[in-house]
Design an enzyme around this catalytic site. Sequence first.
Site, PDB file in Angstrom:
ATOM      1  CB  VAL A   1      -0.914   0.254   1.207  1.00 18.28           C
ATOM      2  CG1 VAL A   1      -1.994   1.343   1.351  1.00 18.28           C
ATOM      3  CG2 VAL A   1      -1.915  -1.288   1.260  1.00 18.28           C
ATOM      4  CE  LYS A   2       4.397   5.182  -4.936  1.00 18.10           C
ATOM      5  NZ  LYS A   2       4.465   5.153  -6.404  1.00 18.10           N
ATOM      6  CG  LEU A   3       0.136   4.732   3.109  1.00 15.29           C
ATOM      7  CD1 LEU A   3       0.178   4.399   4.465  1.00 15.29           C
ATOM      8  CD2 LEU A   3      -1.443   5.018   2.743  1.00 15.29           C
TER       9      LEU A   3
END
Length: 217
Positions: free
Chosen positions: A82-84
């Site tokens: 998951v890219k945040l």
Amino acid sequence: MKFFVDTAEIAAIAELNDLGMVDGVTTNPSLILKSGRNILEVTKEIAELVDGPVSAEVVALEADAMIAEGRKLAAIAPNIAVKLPLTWDGLKACKVLSGEGFMVNVTLCFSANQALLAAKAGATFISPFIGRLDDINLDGMDLIEDIRTIYDNYGFETEILAASIRTVNHVLDCARIGADVMTAPPEVIKKLASHPLTDKGLETFMADWKKTGQKIL
């Protein structure tokens, strides 16, 4: 150093993957737009194609919504990261999602202090942007070097994922400094194989071979 390919184009990923050049894939909203594909569909297809981590980026700006989107993206496949964004809300979401066992890639990092926070929040990867720092007359490699020193000083397990790579020299410098991963567009990865002396030498060999009049097949 692991090679991630920075694209959402399936054909480009498949070509490099067949050569063993893909350890993972990174995507972002701009790359999804360029692909013209639905984010959930193309992310699933990429995750099925490659064995390594596939970064899929949330688009929410508040922590609770980031967490909800992150869980939905992570449910696509077990190799989703998951890219945040590296904001305070992004760090909150990183802490929760990493605590739930998901891989997290914290992106848009432009300072060593930001990278330190991401590591403490449990990020799997930190993505410092080299090219964008170069654009404002700062040396992006200084950032990679500072993060490497800090992480080594304290034994952080967060991997440095050098991003916004635009040239083959960026790749070389990251490898020298010790970035764990680099992510680059397919065309940059292909350029790593190019050298004018290789082309010149091959041209000479082919000319001499023609003069022999021989054939191998």
